[in-house]
Design a protein around this motif. Structure first.
Motif, PDB file in Angstrom:
ATOM      1  N   TRP A  47       5.257  52.242 -19.075  1.00 51.39           N
ATOM      2  CA  TRP A  47       5.667  53.598 -18.692  1.00 51.39           C
ATOM      3  C   TRP A  47       4.670  54.569 -19.285  1.00 51.39           C
ATOM      4  N   SER A  48       4.448  55.686 -18.594  1.00 45.34           N
ATOM      5  CA  SER A  48       3.630  56.767 -19.163  1.00 45.34           C
ATOM      6  C   SER A  48       4.189  58.105 -18.707  1.00 45.34           C
ATOM      7  N   GLY A  49       3.902  59.119 -19.511  1.00 46.01           N
ATOM      8  CA  GLY A  49       4.337  60.473 -19.179  1.00 46.01           C
ATOM      9  C   GLY A  49       3.427  61.482 -19.840  1.00 46.01           C
ATOM     10  N   HIS A  50       3.560  62.727 -19.431  1.00 43.46           N
ATOM     11  CA  HIS A  50       2.724  63.782 -19.992  1.00 43.46           C
ATOM     12  C   HIS A  50       3.481  65.116 -19.968  1.00 43.46           C
ATOM     13  N   GLY A  51       3.013  66.023 -20.782  1.00 41.63           N
ATOM     14  CA  GLY A  51       3.625  67.353 -20.831  1.00 41.63           C
ATOM     15  C   GLY A  51       3.309  68.150 -19.590  1.00 41.63           C
ATOM     16  N   LEU A  52       4.101  69.162 -19.365  1.00 44.20           N
ATOM     17  CA  LEU A  52       3.878  70.040 -18.203  1.00 44.20           C
ATOM     18  C   LEU A  52       3.008  71.219 -18.568  1.00 44.20           C
TER      19      LEU A  52
END
Length: 105
Positions: free
Chosen positions: A100-105
């Motif tokens: 899984w990966s994610g990032h800030g907006l």
């Protein structure tokens, strides 16, 4: 974590550094790594230690017990290694699969 079949003790959150896996994973993204799903590797994105340097690479199984290690960024050339090279030393090993990966907006 249960949705990925991931045990807490195998979970590792790591911040991406660098552009080698851009555009899939970008500098500053957070990724979830499954350390219990490291060997034998299936095709996918892995956190690896190669001669003591931690890297993100896309691993692809090839005939003859070989692995192709690729960066998603076209500036970095793919290369091949023998699968057994990842089992010989602490300096070269697969640390876990990125799930899984994610990032800030």
């Amino acid at each position: 974590m249960a949705q990925w079949g991931l045990c807490e003790q195998d979970a590792l959150c790591v911040e991406v550094e660098g552009d080698g896996m851009h555009p899939t994973l970008c500098d500053g993204d957070i990724m979830l790594v499954d350390r219990g799903n490291a060997w034998p590797p299936e095709d996918g994105v892995y956190l690896i230690c190669l001669e003591g340097v931690v890297l993100l690479k896309r691993l692809q199984n090839l005939p003859g017990q070989k692995l192709r290690l690729t960066s998603d960024h076209p500036a970095y050339e793919p290369f091949e290694m023998n699968r057994q090279d990842f089992q010989c030393t602490d300096q070269t090993r697969i640390l876990g699969r990125v799930i899984w990966s994610g990032h800030g907006l």
